[in-house]
Scaffold this active site. Sequence first.
Site, PDB file in Angstrom:
ATOM      1  N   LYS A  52       5.402   0.530 105.604  1.00 56.61           N
ATOM      2  CA  LYS A  52       5.611   1.856 104.657  1.00 56.61           C
ATOM      3  C   LYS A  52       4.055   2.124 104.370  1.00 56.61           C
ATOM      4  O   LYS A  52       3.594   3.292 103.890  1.00 56.61           O
ATOM      5  CB  LYS A  52       5.471   0.877 103.278  1.00 56.61           C
ATOM      6  CG  LYS A  52       7.010   0.704 102.991  1.00 56.61           C
ATOM      7  CD  LYS A  52       8.002   1.616 102.519  1.00 56.61           C
ATOM      8  CE  LYS A  52       9.401   1.054 102.140  1.00 56.61           C
ATOM      9  NZ  LYS A  52      10.321   2.329 101.951  1.00 56.61           N
ATOM     10  N   SER A  77       8.474  -0.921  92.822  1.00 53.81           N
ATOM     11  CA  SER A  77       7.812  -2.259  92.819  1.00 53.81           C
ATOM     12  C   SER A  77       7.679  -2.988  94.105  1.00 53.81           C
ATOM     13  O   SER A  77       7.445  -4.069  94.114  1.00 53.81           O
ATOM     14  CB  SER A  77       8.719  -2.945  91.750  1.00 53.81           C
ATOM     15  OG  SER A  77      10.081  -3.180  92.443  1.00 53.81           O
ATOM     16  N   ASN A  79       7.034  -2.683  98.786  1.00 54.26           N
ATOM     17  CA  ASN A  79       5.972  -2.187  99.544  1.00 54.26           C
ATOM     18  C   ASN A  79       5.451  -1.167  99.545  1.00 54.26           C
ATOM     19  O   ASN A  79       4.221  -0.683  99.724  1.00 54.26           O
ATOM     20  CB  ASN A  79       6.496  -2.591 100.920  1.00 54.26           C
ATOM     21  CG  ASN A  79       7.040  -4.145 101.479  1.00 54.26           C
ATOM     22  OD1 ASN A  79       6.265  -4.980 100.708  1.00 54.26           O
ATOM     23  ND2 ASN A  79       7.609  -4.372 102.324  1.00 54.26           N
ATOM     24  N   ASP A 171      15.790   0.972 126.205  1.00 50.65           N
ATOM     25  CA  ASP A 171      17.013   1.440 126.098  1.00 50.65           C
ATOM     26  C   ASP A 171      17.663   1.978 124.736  1.00 50.65           C
ATOM     27  O   ASP A 171      18.463   2.795 124.310  1.00 50.65           O
ATOM     28  CB  ASP A 171      18.102   0.577 126.775  1.00 50.65           C
ATOM     29  CG  ASP A 171      17.686   0.201 128.291  1.00 50.65           C
ATOM     30  OD1 ASP A 171      17.636   1.278 129.194  1.00 50.65           O
ATOM     31  OD2 ASP A 171      17.764  -0.988 128.572  1.00 50.65           O
ATOM     32  N   GLU A 203      21.967  -2.886 108.583  1.00 50.57           N
ATOM     33  CA  GLU A 203      21.996  -2.926 107.130  1.00 50.57           C
ATOM     34  C   GLU A 203      22.719  -4.182 106.637  1.00 50.57           C
ATOM     35  O   GLU A 203      23.824  -4.774 107.230  1.00 50.57           O
ATOM     36  CB  GLU A 203      23.085  -1.676 106.841  1.00 50.57           C
ATOM     37  CG  GLU A 203      22.811  -1.389 105.388  1.00 50.57           C
ATOM     38  CD  GLU A 203      23.493  -0.147 105.091  1.00 50.57           C
ATOM     39  OE1 GLU A 203      24.611   0.141 105.982  1.00 50.57           O
ATOM     40  OE2 GLU A 203      23.066   0.758 104.260  1.00 50.57           O
ATOM     41  N   ASP A 209      25.743   0.698 101.763  1.00 50.91           N
ATOM     42  CA  ASP A 209      26.130   2.061 101.533  1.00 50.91           C
ATOM     43  C   ASP A 209      25.759   3.153 102.717  1.00 50.91           C
ATOM     44  O   ASP A 209      26.470   4.091 102.604  1.00 50.91           O
ATOM     45  CB  ASP A 209      25.058   2.497 100.329  1.00 50.91           C
ATOM     46  CG  ASP A 209      23.479   2.302 100.659  1.00 50.91           C
ATOM     47  OD1 ASP A 209      23.200   1.258 100.786  1.00 50.91           O
ATOM     48  OD2 ASP A 209      22.922   3.400 100.780  1.00 50.91           O
ATOM     49  N   SER A 302       9.974  -4.672 110.155  1.00 53.43           N
ATOM     50  CA  SER A 302       9.422  -3.772 108.839  1.00 53.43           C
ATOM     51  C   SER A 302       8.502  -4.410 108.156  1.00 53.43           C
ATOM     52  O   SER A 302       7.566  -3.557 107.726  1.00 53.43           O
ATOM     53  CB  SER A 302      10.860  -3.173 108.330  1.00 53.43           C
ATOM     54  OG  SER A 302      11.449  -4.290 107.754  1.00 53.43           O
ATOM     55  N   ASN A 305       6.526  -9.291 103.738  1.00 52.28           N
ATOM     56  CA  ASN A 305       6.167  -9.772 102.478  1.00 52.28           C
ATOM     57  C   ASN A 305       7.180 -10.670 101.812  1.00 52.28           C
ATOM     58  O   ASN A 305       8.164 -10.325 101.307  1.00 52.28           O
ATOM     59  CB  ASN A 305       5.982  -8.507 101.580  1.00 52.28           C
ATOM     60  CG  ASN A 305       4.751  -7.914 101.870  1.00 52.28           C
ATOM     61  OD1 ASN A 305       3.640  -8.654 102.496  1.00 52.28           O
ATOM     62  ND2 ASN A 305       4.546  -6.609 101.845  1.00 52.28           N
TER      63      ASN A 305
END
Lengths: 316, 316
Positions: A52, A77, A79, A171, A203, A209, A302, A305
């Site tokens: 982020k 609230s 990262n 790949d 996901e 979603d 990613s 934390n």
Amino acid sequence: MTVTLNDIHQAAQRIKPYIHRTPVLTNESLNEQVGAQVFLKCENLQKIGAFKFRGACNAVYSLTDEEAARGVCTHSSGNHAQAVALAARMRGIPAYIVIPNNAPSVKKNAVAGYGGLITFCEPTLEARESTLDRIRLDTGANVVHPFNDERVIAGQGTAAVELLEDIPDLDVIITPIGGGGLISGTSIAAMEIKKGIRVIGGEPEMADDAFRSMKAGEIIPSTNPKSIADGLLSSLGSLTFPIIQKNVEQIVTVSETGMIASMKFVWERAKIIIEPSSAVAIGVLWEKKIDLSGLKIGVLLSGGNVDLEKLPWQNH
Amino acid sequence: MTVTLNDIHQAAQRIKPYIHRTPVLTNESLNEQVGAQVFLKCENLQKIGAFKFRGACNAVYSLTDEEAARGVCTHSSGNHAQAVALAARMRGIPAYIVIPNNAPSVKKNAVAGYGGLITFCEPTLEARESTLDRIRLDTGANVVHPFNDERVIAGQGTAAVELLEDIPDLDVIITPIGGGGLISGTSIAAMEIKKGIRVIGGEPEMADDAFRSMKAGEIIPSTNPKSIADGLLSSLGSLTFPIIQKNVEQIVTVSETGMIASMKFVWERAKIIIEPSSAVAIGVLWEKKIDLSGLKIGVLLSGGNVDLEKLPWQNH
């Protein structure tokens, strides 16, 4: 207007003095476990412990001096809040961060620790947006959205540029998908740099979603999802969804137990701390719902934390 | 005969195809906390999760084909055992590992997982040595001592070569000190490569035999020490002690609480998993018994093998 590889290259130049060039790690045990050659792009080792920071930094340093003087603002609230606060502190400008009053104190403290100016609000989307709007009108601060912002998308794409500089013949790239900023920037960069590369999203099953939006061909909002991957609970945005529709081969859902197992395996074997939202990208390989065997696969880790007092594999 | 920089350079060439070139990480929060510029050489990210793989790999690949065919052997239940087992597996030769029958099953499993041929013995030094001796006589296997072995010392020194390639202008290098293999190899490499560099050892207060040996001018054996730094409980060796006497500026002792605090801080902020034996090197900076403020300091993070079910900052 959309984000281009050129925007991402400009972002990379702009943020280079401020970010870490994160390492790409490999691990034989992981390769054996998943039956592929995995290259871990360690954004958990990025400043503030998450990718982020790239997007926030690009947004903050894209401002003119005049704009910057009025500061930046966001509601988050997670990262992204820390990322905006740190980037603003580096540039020497105020960061106004709207945080719901029920956010864990560890998150508030982290934002405050980076010098963010916190305004608390009721924990509803309406309260967050109206509070942010008031701050924006009062201060003239520039709003930096966590993902539905071209500057942020371009910034997030810079991790894939580095990854492909280090490992040019990948790949596949797998990233987690929440609001879609990371996978949008990644897919734009990767598909332009290496023709034919496949971009896949991971996901949580419990917050699927984006998976459902892809099937439906329209944004299906996330409704009160429950997943340990607390960074992946957002709905897609009007900017990110069309990019994902165009670029992303498929979104693969991962169970909570698959995420926890992947997370623990990476901690134990690769000796790095990843958060559940990162583990979802490993989880795609771990659960083997799709066949990626033998391929060279870049995985965007990613962030890292995590509350070290409450690990998901321990009983409390 | 002692180890030279040339031996270390040869070791570096020899083991290069088999090891990870580990990253050097920096962390602003850590720098602020300790008041210095810290460069973390991440041997926790090395194969088997510890620097020990360097020395074992150098020993295994130093053997002639004829010697190698008879295998290698050692007694250890820690990182060295895993290191020898993996290096031997890579070369396609047997590794006979003597492990005390009270060692935790996680350690036995790790050695077995790398293909080590385990012989259990009573948990006494005498039993370990006599069992090893019998294996050596039966098989003709080459003994690879965890630290009192020139090939191992040279291998351990290769991490410092890489660190100084990446960050040439370090003022100080700090390593943990157990049997002394890491600090011996590090000091030989570093002091030859960068004249005037200071080499400092970190040792648990509760296992301070090296500190006392330096004061006494002779090896004071470690007697039943109790420290969470389970990699640092060995006494110094006849090869390592003279090198340490000659090269190491001082040994600084660190409290158990200082180690735990340092360890947790590195996990939380740098997002990497370090074991208590690594935390002792950070602990030297953390506890500030000596003034290193403002200096550029390389810290050898020796390993990351930790039981994730039992973290030292949690109550059990």
